[in-house]
Design an enzyme around this catalytic site. Structure first.
Site, PDB file in Angstrom:
ATOM      1  N   SER A 185      -7.626   1.682 -12.392  1.00  0.00           N
ATOM      2  CA  SER A 185      -6.341   1.392 -10.878  1.00  0.00           C
ATOM      3  C   SER A 185      -5.958  -0.280 -11.332  1.00  0.00           C
ATOM      4  O   SER A 185      -7.651  -0.471 -11.616  1.00  0.00           O
ATOM      5  CB  SER A 185      -6.806   1.848  -9.566  1.00  0.00           C
ATOM      6  OG  SER A 185      -6.515   1.363  -8.754  1.00  0.00           O
ATOM      7  N   TYR A 225     -12.015   2.255  -1.862  1.00  0.00           N
ATOM      8  CA  TYR A 225     -11.475   2.878  -3.354  1.00  0.00           C
ATOM      9  C   TYR A 225     -11.337   1.619  -4.706  1.00  0.00           C
ATOM     10  O   TYR A 225     -11.856   1.613  -5.546  1.00  0.00           O
ATOM     11  CB  TYR A 225     -10.216   2.576  -3.270  1.00  0.00           C
ATOM     12  CG  TYR A 225      -9.390   3.343  -3.919  1.00  0.00           C
ATOM     13  CD1 TYR A 225      -9.413   4.362  -4.911  1.00  0.00           C
ATOM     14  CD2 TYR A 225      -8.304   2.757  -4.347  1.00  0.00           C
ATOM     15  CE1 TYR A 225      -8.937   5.281  -5.915  1.00  0.00           C
ATOM     16  CE2 TYR A 225      -7.589   2.912  -5.311  1.00  0.00           C
ATOM     17  CZ  TYR A 225      -7.589   4.366  -6.319  1.00  0.00           C
ATOM     18  OH  TYR A 225      -6.588   4.985  -7.538  1.00  0.00           O
TER      19      TYR A 225
END
Length: 261
Positions: free
Chosen positions: A141, A154
């Site tokens: 990501s 995250y």
């Protein structure tokens, strides 16, 4: 299009979103598919769509990747049944946009288990079957390059995926096994149903969201290539590069936007 006829492609998190889109794009190119996620019914739906797109053999193998202690046995049984593996797409993962102090301990553990440890263990499991070449694709990501508030766990997980991918790529270079990290920004999937229960962040970035099929096409195009990374969208990748050069400046300038979660 790159022909994948006869190639075995194992995709985790294939029950929806980007995982389903990657499965469908692989099916369009004739790949044999192994589809894994927790929800068996949604996996069956993915498999049915992939048959319509022209896939080869399809194996539906549901599994909860949070059960990390069971991954070696599960992976061994799938690999034996599939009779080898050519491409592994480590797509399974989830996030939660919340301050660390408000994040339940079990969610922290699960996020690291699914996003990081399971990815590592799945990669390890397929390596003996890739001695004549293969490809491991890790869905990371932009959050792994540019951390923002309310995504500390995250972001840490995706930083770990990038570090793992970079090291593994060098380890496997002489074995002709490619390792590619995919670093997308927000994608229009149900990821935000869990990550952003308030809906505020998803609403604020909706106009910038990537299409799952666009990301999937670029991912499958990279199969059996030596691409280190695919970074999407371009403007967000530019922000990540700027952050690596001048993190303090980017944090000051982006403070208002970063805190929109």
């Amino acid at each position: 299009m790159k022909d994948l006829t006869g190639k075995k492609v194992w995709i985790t998190g294939a029950s929806g979103g980007l995982g389903r889109a990657i499965a469908e794009e692989s099916a369009r190119r004739g790949a044999d598919l192994i589809l894994t996620a927790r929800n068996e019914q949604k996996l069956i739906q993915t498999g049915e769509r992939c048959r319509q797109f022209g896939s080869g053999r399809i194996l539906i193998r549901p599994f909860d990747l949070n059960k990390i202690e069971s991954i070696p046995m599960f992976a061994a049984s799938v690999l034996k049944e599939a009779e080898g593996m050519d491409i592994l797409v480590n797509n399974a993962g989830f996030g939660l946009f919340e301050k660390l102090e408000d994040t339940p301990d079990d969610i922290i553990s699960s996020m690291i288990n699914v996003n990081v440890i399971a990815l590592m263990m799945m990669s390890k499991a397929v390596l003996p079957y890739m001695k004549t070449g293969g490809h491991i694709v890790n869905i990371a990501s932009q959050a792994g390059k540019l951390a923002t508030p309310k995504s500390s766990v995250y972001s840490a997980a995706k930083h770990a995926v990038l570090g793992f991918s970079n090291s593994l790529r060098m380890e496997l270079a002489e074995d002709h096994v490619f390792v590619t990290a995919i670093n997308p920004g927000p994608i229009e999937t149900d990821f935000f149903d869990t990550a952003d229960t308030s809906g505020r962040y998803a609403s604020s970035v909706k106009r910038f969201m990537l299409s799952p099929r666009v990301v999937a096409t670029k991912t499958v195009d990279a199969f059996y290539s030596d691409k280190r990374e695919i970074n999407l969208p371009g403007w967000m990748n530019a922000a990540s590069k700027a952050y690596s050069l001048a993190p303090g400046m980017v944090e000051r300038l982006g403070k208002k936007g970063f805190n929109q979660k």
